[in-house]
Design a protein around this motif. Structure first.
Motif, PDB file in Angstrom:
ATOM      1  N   ILE A 129       0.882  -1.242   0.125  1.00 55.30           N
ATOM      2  CA  ILE A 129      -0.319  -0.188   0.007  1.00 55.30           C
ATOM      3  C   ILE A 129       0.878   1.009  -0.522  1.00 55.30           C
ATOM      4  CG2 ILE A 129      -2.514  -0.911   1.304  1.00 55.30           C
ATOM      5  CD1 ILE A 129      -1.077  -0.091   3.923  1.00 55.30           C
ATOM      6  N   ARG A 130       0.730   2.434  -0.550  1.00 60.60           N
ATOM      7  CA  ARG A 130       0.890   3.566  -0.999  1.00 60.60           C
ATOM      8  C   ARG A 130       0.284   4.829   0.587  1.00 60.60           C
ATOM      9  NH1 ARG A 130      -0.463   3.048  -5.722  1.00 60.60           N
ATOM     10  NH2 ARG A 130      -2.080   4.311  -5.278  1.00 60.60           N
ATOM     11  N   ASP A 131       1.565   5.741   1.106  1.00 59.87           N
ATOM     12  CA  ASP A 131       1.083   6.521   2.402  1.00 59.87           C
ATOM     13  C   ASP A 131      -0.138   7.368   1.433  1.00 59.87           C
ATOM     14  OD1 ASP A 131       1.262   8.506   4.438  1.00 59.87           O
ATOM     15  OD2 ASP A 131       2.591   9.610   3.471  1.00 59.87           O
ATOM     16  N   GLY A 132      -1.519   7.654   2.259  1.00 56.52           N
ATOM     17  CA  GLY A 132      -2.771   8.312   1.421  1.00 56.52           C
ATOM     18  C   GLY A 132      -3.842   7.325   1.570  1.00 56.52           C
ATOM     19  N   GLU A 133      -3.350   6.578   1.006  1.00 59.91           N
ATOM     20  CA  GLU A 133      -4.142   5.265   1.099  1.00 59.91           C
ATOM     21  C   GLU A 133      -5.571   5.211   2.413  1.00 59.91           C
ATOM     22  OE1 GLU A 133      -3.452   2.280  -3.405  1.00 59.91           O
ATOM     23  OE2 GLU A 133      -2.029   2.247  -1.545  1.00 59.91           O
ATOM     24  N   THR A 134      -6.861   4.488   1.707  1.00 60.98           N
ATOM     25  CA  THR A 134      -7.561   4.660   2.884  1.00 60.98           C
ATOM     26  C   THR A 134      -7.615   3.134   3.444  1.00 60.98           C
ATOM     27  OG1 THR A 134      -8.307   6.587   2.363  1.00 60.98           O
ATOM     28  CG2 THR A 134      -9.491   5.156   3.508  1.00 60.98           C
ATOM     29  N   VAL A 135      -7.323   2.313   4.172  1.00 60.63           N
ATOM     30  CA  VAL A 135      -7.495   0.888   4.633  1.00 60.63           C
ATOM     31  C   VAL A 135      -9.035   1.072   5.345  1.00 60.63           C
ATOM     32  CG1 VAL A 135      -5.391   0.320   3.805  1.00 60.63           C
ATOM     33  CG2 VAL A 135      -6.004   1.282   6.753  1.00 60.63           C
ATOM     34  N   VAL A 136      -9.478  -0.226   5.076  1.00 60.46           N
ATOM     35  CA  VAL A 136     -10.753  -0.520   6.149  1.00 60.46           C
ATOM     36  C   VAL A 136      -9.965  -1.179   7.885  1.00 60.46           C
ATOM     37  CG1 VAL A 136     -12.114  -1.846   6.335  1.00 60.46           C
ATOM     38  CG2 VAL A 136     -11.684  -1.124   3.808  1.00 60.46           C
ATOM     39  N   VAL A 137     -10.567  -0.785   8.153  1.00 60.47           N
ATOM     40  CA  VAL A 137     -10.197  -0.687   9.954  1.00 60.47           C
ATOM     41  C   VAL A 137     -11.742  -2.054  10.501  1.00 60.47           C
ATOM     42  CG1 VAL A 137      -9.619  -0.566  12.211  1.00 60.47           C
ATOM     43  CG2 VAL A 137      -8.347   0.785   9.728  1.00 60.47           C
ATOM     44  N   ASP A 138     -12.864  -1.539  10.422  1.00 59.20           N
ATOM     45  CA  ASP A 138     -13.479  -1.862  10.743  1.00 59.20           C
ATOM     46  C   ASP A 138     -14.502  -2.210  10.087  1.00 59.20           C
ATOM     47  OD1 ASP A 138     -13.368  -0.811  13.185  1.00 59.20           O
ATOM     48  OD2 ASP A 138     -13.983   1.122  12.997  1.00 59.20           O
ATOM     49  N   GLY A 139     -14.989  -3.679   9.314  1.00 61.73           N
ATOM     50  CA  GLY A 139     -15.360  -4.106   9.400  1.00 61.73           C
ATOM     51  C   GLY A 139     -14.745  -5.145   7.916  1.00 61.73           C
ATOM     52  N   ALA A 140     -13.471  -5.007   8.088  1.00 60.05           N
ATOM     53  CA  ALA A 140     -12.197  -5.775   7.426  1.00 60.05           C
ATOM     54  C   ALA A 140     -12.981  -7.400   7.264  1.00 60.05           C
ATOM     55  CB  ALA A 140     -11.075  -5.782   8.056  1.00 60.05           C
ATOM     56  N   PHE A 141     -13.254  -7.888   8.027  1.00 56.94           N
ATOM     57  CA  PHE A 141     -13.733  -9.368   8.524  1.00 56.94           C
ATOM     58  C   PHE A 141     -15.054  -9.839   7.431  1.00 56.94           C
ATOM     59  CE2 PHE A 141     -16.523 -12.723  10.280  1.00 56.94           C
ATOM     60  CZ  PHE A 141     -16.212 -13.515  10.308  1.00 56.94           C
ATOM     61  N   THR A 142     -15.880  -8.744   7.719  1.00 62.96           N
ATOM     62  CA  THR A 142     -17.031  -8.697   6.457  1.00 62.96           C
ATOM     63  C   THR A 142     -15.970  -8.720   4.819  1.00 62.96           C
ATOM     64  OG1 THR A 142     -18.318  -7.538   7.607  1.00 62.96           O
ATOM     65  CG2 THR A 142     -19.548  -7.541   5.777  1.00 62.96           C
ATOM     66  N   LEU A 143     -15.133  -7.890   4.930  1.00 61.09           N
ATOM     67  CA  LEU A 143     -15.153  -7.878   3.440  1.00 61.09           C
ATOM     68  C   LEU A 143     -14.004  -9.357   3.063  1.00 61.09           C
ATOM     69  CD1 LEU A 143     -13.584  -4.310   2.820  1.00 61.09           C
ATOM     70  CD2 LEU A 143     -15.634  -5.495   1.623  1.00 61.09           C
ATOM     71  N   LYS A 144     -13.599  -9.351   3.955  1.00 61.04           N
ATOM     72  CA  LYS A 144     -12.951 -11.120   4.027  1.00 61.04           C
ATOM     73  C   LYS A 144     -13.904 -11.375   3.390  1.00 61.04           C
ATOM     74  CE  LYS A 144      -9.915 -14.718   6.838  1.00 61.04           C
ATOM     75  NZ  LYS A 144      -9.644 -15.019   7.939  1.00 61.04           N
ATOM     76  N   SER A 145     -14.747 -11.860   4.717  1.00 64.86           N
ATOM     77  CA  SER A 145     -15.963 -13.177   4.221  1.00 64.86           C
ATOM     78  C   SER A 145     -16.566 -12.772   2.670  1.00 64.86           C
ATOM     79  CB  SER A 145     -17.174 -12.943   4.551  1.00 64.86           C
ATOM     80  OG  SER A 145     -16.808 -13.437   6.100  1.00 64.86           O
ATOM     81  N   VAL A 146     -16.072 -11.838   2.087  1.00 67.01           N
ATOM     82  CA  VAL A 146     -17.236 -12.055   0.339  1.00 67.01           C
ATOM     83  C   VAL A 146     -15.504 -12.442   0.197  1.00 67.01           C
ATOM     84  CG1 VAL A 146     -17.573  -9.930  -1.175  1.00 67.01           C
ATOM     85  CG2 VAL A 146     -18.386  -9.575   1.438  1.00 67.01           C
ATOM     86  N   ALA A 147     -15.035 -12.256   0.439  1.00 70.72           N
ATOM     87  CA  ALA A 147     -13.279 -12.687  -0.974  1.00 70.72           C
ATOM     88  C   ALA A 147     -13.035 -13.427  -0.925  1.00 70.72           C
ATOM     89  CB  ALA A 147     -12.179 -11.640  -0.216  1.00 70.72           C
TER      90      ALA A 147
END
Length: 263
Positions: free
Chosen positions: A236-254
């Motif tokens: 990742i690069r400086d300034g990009e937005t990463v998911v902190v809350d809800g990462a588990f939900t996105l992991k399940s979708v992935a």
């Protein structure tokens, strides 16, 4: 002491008897000398034992059969273990009781070698104990061990905590959070919260926001994990937005998408 004194008295009577026989030429000089030597030896042992009793606080008199001996702890504190009961005979080598000063306690933390370079003596620390959820106890790192455990690959560090209320007890488990002073290199490092890291296929990934409601999964290379954050080396690069809350939900979708492709 009483037994030694009684043995000395018997030996003295025997020595007097042999001395009389020696004068009557009915005993040898050697026998008389041995009898006197035995008396002197028992007298010395009795006197030595009496001095030991006197030194540890027993009455000065030799007849101590009914004397009380007060055991005094070398420090003030609380008795945390008692290994003897009333009437039990003990020797000088036995531990009768264990006393601890709990006004100040040590919390031992395990520091993994990949973050060891960030930890130093003097760092403030917060301790969260399993016994007291929601409470935080503050202390300071006062010692860092010199040896890495070959099995767990960590080093023991010591945090000193004040214990005026007596809540901190021996053997409690918990978690330590160290407050690191950021150096110039650490300030320049790219870090994300630990909750942003997911594991998919045994590899660490994060989910990056690339648009409104759109997220992209990125595999990342991680470095040190300190105080709830993880340093990201690449992915990742400086300034990009990463998911902190809800990462588990996105992991399940992935994961559902991955399984669908495999099917």
């Amino acid at each position: 002491v009483a037994a030694k004194q009684a043995m000395r008295d018997v030996a003295q009577k025997n020595a007097d008897r042999i001395a009389y026989l020696y004068q009557e030429h009915a005993a040898s000089q050697r026998e008389a000398q041995q009898a006197v030597a035995e008396v002197n030896a028992l007298e010395a042992q009795s006197r030595s034992d009496g001095e030991v009793l006197h030194a540890i606080g027993a009455s000065a008199g030799i007849n101590v059969a009914n004397s009380l001996l007060t055991l005094r702890a070398p420090i003030a504190g609380m008795v945390i273990a008692r290994n003897a009961v009333v009437g039990q005979p003990v020797t000088a080598e036995e531990i009768v009781a264990t006393v601890a000063d709990l006004s100040e306690v040590w919390f031992l933390i395990r520091v993994y070698e990949n973050v060891l370079s960030h930890v130093q003596v003097g760092l403030p620390a917060e301790i969260m104990l399993n016994a007291y959820p929601g409470r935080r106890f503050t202390g300071t790192v006062t010692y860092i061990g010199e040896q890495v455990d070959p099995t767990t690959r960590d080093v023991i560090a010591r945090v000193v905590l004040k214990n005026p209320s007596g809540l901190l007890r021996i053997g409690l488990f918990g978690t330590a959070r160290l407050h690191l002073e950021a150096t110039a290199a650490q300030t320049a490092a790219l870090v994300v919260p630990e909750s942003a890291i997911s594991q998919i296929g045994g590899r660490p990934v994060v989910f990056v926001r690339v648009g409104e409601g759109l997220f992209e999964m990125r595999e990342v290379v991680l470095s040190a994990a300190v105080a709830g954050s993880v340093e990201v080396v690449s992915g990742i690069r400086d300034g990009e937005t990463v998911v902190v809350d809800g990462a588990f939900t996105l992991k399940s979708v992935a994961l559902r998408g991955t399984l669908g492709e495999e099917g």
